[in-house]
Design an enzyme around this catalytic site. Structure first.
Site, mmCIF file in Angstrom:
data_model
loop_
_atom_site.group_PDB
_atom_site.id
_atom_site.type_symbol
_atom_site.label_atom_id
_atom_site.label_comp_id
_atom_site.label_asym_id
_atom_site.label_seq_id
_atom_site.Cartn_x
_atom_site.Cartn_y
_atom_site.Cartn_z
ATOM 1 C CE LYS A 5 -3.200 2.620 2.994
ATOM 2 N NZ LYS A 5 -4.113 2.605 4.171
ATOM 3 C CE LYS A 20 -6.430 8.724 8.134
ATOM 4 N NZ LYS A 20 -7.116 7.666 8.899
ATOM 5 C CG ASP A 75 -1.809 5.182 5.049
ATOM 6 O OD1 ASP A 75 -1.693 4.119 5.687
ATOM 7 O OD2 ASP A 75 -2.884 5.550 4.522
ATOM 8 C CG ASP A 105 -9.834 7.647 6.769
ATOM 9 O OD1 ASP A 105 -8.770 7.580 6.123
ATOM 10 O OD2 ASP A 105 -9.883 7.820 8.001
ATOM 11 N NE ARG A 153 -11.073 -0.934 3.812
ATOM 12 C CZ ARG A 153 -11.692 -1.093 4.974
ATOM 13 N NH1 ARG A 153 -12.887 -1.697 5.019
ATOM 14 N NH2 ARG A 153 -11.144 -0.672 6.095
#
Ligand code: BES
Ligand code: MN
Ligand code: ZN
Length: 513
Positions: free
Chosen positions: A271, A283, A294, A356, A360
């Site tokens: 990712k 967020k 991230d 958010d 996936r």
């Protein structure tokens, strides 16, 4: 810091500071060191070394000697010996040597030999772990300091020297040290990318790093640009990318040893969110800066390739492909709205209820891409995917999701070898219905409870029946706020790099596509 060997049969070892180990209530375990530095015996400080865990005792000889100092490292009780204690002791020792300005640090290999029994580990493994811990223990992120550079960063020791009294270093010891060095380079590479701020480490930069690796180590590398990502039909990836001004990239890196062109490849997917604001489902401000990390999954894949490039036996490893979908997740006039539906590369449609839950979305298209393009021997994805995984396993635990027992065993064994905390979590079919959407084939979120499981079940919808697949959620251990001895500065850890090295070495892959 360079890693080198110094063989002095009958002669003298030379180092500003030499390391010795001691178990609680025993004598230091380096008999040869006592021969090379006989003054140790009468050093008053030797009596202070009780061998407690994390204890360091510096012994001083005459400053003109070739071994003027010995740093004695406590390892705790012999009966409780664990490799992690050894790793931490070495990492802390090197940090200490740095603050003292020592230029060369020596380690008698015979000292390690005396540890093999207590650790029930071969000498080669101890050499590898010690070299790796020395290097990663010294890591700190200094690339973004300006005028404060000097005061913040004392110089690393220049050399870490493995001291031997035999004339020749055995090949296996040499290789073990180089292996430790290679994996450390991969980890440091990953950490530097994770700690790099999002205005510096953009998807474009990640792609450049990948092609640089490919150029240096003769991997092949293809980078898909926005138009191609869209034209291919990666609607879920695109839905995340469309809100950002920064362009997305889809990186394909391949290591294919000669003669293995027809082999089914191992596929590692990382990712690569270079920043996750949450998008329109924004967020909260507190701690949002941590979302520069991230892309920890992407960094693990790139770090693995960095290590692969430095490994002497890379050609003995299987064919491996790294896939990295990378983008920012930003709010804005072009951003995906909650409730939007999109068509994924697989043809399944997704209702994006929460922008958010973007990881996936980019991963599902990469999983489909892998199966369309190749017949993977196995797919392993790694991602800072859910806060829920951190709630389940704490801030150092990585979640392991797979129905493939061999993949699971292999990754748990790997984590035991590297001292990382990876633990299985379930893919319960009973929860799959929680991903039902009112309007599309699937929703991108389920209930909050069991959030890590729902994220994994979402990904599983894109895995075909006969594909071996495993998902690793590193939301906790990918980025640490509290420093540890091996990650002495807060930030990226590079977890996944060593796990992938172990998987590539140990996983049985069939040699037919
Ligand atoms: N990148 C985050 C997950 C994360 C959280 C990583 C904390 C590291 C530390 C991910 O994209 C995310 O936002 N997940 C959401 C999913 C939710 C909206 C279903 C989460 O975990 O809150
Ligand atoms: Mn998110
Ligand atoms: Zn995210």
């Amino acid at each position: 810091m360079d890693i080198n060997f110094h063989n002095a049969s009958g002669g003298e070892w030379r180092a500003d500071c030499s390391l010795a180990f001691i178990f609680e209530g025993e004598r230091p375990v380096s008999p040869v060191l006592f021969e090379q530095a006989p003054w140790m015996e009468i050093s008053p400080a030797l009596r202070d070394a009780a061998g407690k865990k994390e204890e360091m005792t510096l012994l001083h000889g005459h400053p003109e000697l070739s071994l003027p100092r010995v740093l004695v490292l406590g390892l705790g009780k012999k009966a409780d010996a664990s490799l992690q204690t050894l790793r931490l002791a070495v990492a802390k020792a090197l940090q200490y040597c740095r603050t003292k300005g020592f230029q060369s640090v020596g380690l008698p290999v015979e000292g390690l030999l005396s540890l093999t029994e207590a650790y029930s580990a071969p000498l080669e493994l101890l050499v590898k772990e010690v070299v790796l811990s020395a290097l990663v223990g010294l890591y700190s992120c200094e690339s973004y300091r300006g005028t404060g550079k000097k005061e913040n960063s004392p110089e690393d020791p220049r050399r870490f020297t493995l001291l031997l009294s035999e004339k020749h270093t055995p090949d296996t010891i040499h290789r073990a040290a180089r292996e430790g060095e290679a994996e450390a380079a991969g980890i440091v590479f990953a950490r530097e990318l994770i700690n790099g701020p999002a205005n510096h480490i953009t998807p474009t930069v990640l792609a450049e790093k990948a092609s640089e690796l490919a150029r240096t180590h003769t991997f092949s590398c293809t980078v898909l640009k926005p138009e191609q990502i869209r034209a291919l039909g990666m609607g879920a990836f695109w839905a995340v990318a469309q809100g950002a001004k920064e362009e997305p990239r889809f990186i394909i890196l391949e290591h294919c040893p000669k003669g293995k062109e027809q082999d089914a490849p191992l596929v590692f997917i990382g990712k690569g969110l270079t920043f996750d604001t949450g998008g329109i489902s924004l967020k909260p401000a507190a701690k949002m800066h941590e979302m520069k990390g991230d892309m920890g999954g992407a960094a693990a894949v790139l770090g693995f390739f960095k290590a692969l490039g430095a490994l002497a036996n890379a050609d003995e490893l299987p064919r491996v492909i790294g896939l990295i979908p990378t983008t920012e997740n930003m709010p804005g006039g072009h951003a995906t709205r909650p409730g939007d539906t999109v068509t994924t590369l697989s043809g399944q449609t997704v209702e994006i209820l929460n922008t958010d839950a973007e990881g996936r979305l980019i991963l599902c298209d990469a999983i489909t891409y892998a199966q369309k393009e190749w017949k993977p021997a196995a797919i392993v994805d790694i991602a800072t995917l859910t806060g829920a995984c951190v709630i389940a396993l704490g801030d150092l635990g990585a979640g392991v999701f797979t129905k493939d027992k061999e993949l699971r065993r292999c990754v748990l064994d790997a984590a035991e070898t590297t001292g990382e905390l990876y633990w299985p979590l379930p893919l319960w079919d009973d929860y799959d219905a929680n991903l039902k959407s009112d309007v599309a084939d699937i929703a991108n979120i389920g209930p909050r409870e069991g959030g890590a499981i729902h994220a994994a079940l979402f990904l599983q919808r894109f895995v075909e029946k006969n594909t071996r697949w495993m998902h690793l959620d590193i939301a906790g251990p990918g980025y640490v706020v509290k420093p540890t001895a091996l990650s002495p500065v807060p930030g990226g850890t590079g977890t996944g790099v060593r796990i992938f090295c172990e998987l590539a070495r140990k996983l049985k892959v069939k040699n037919t596509a």
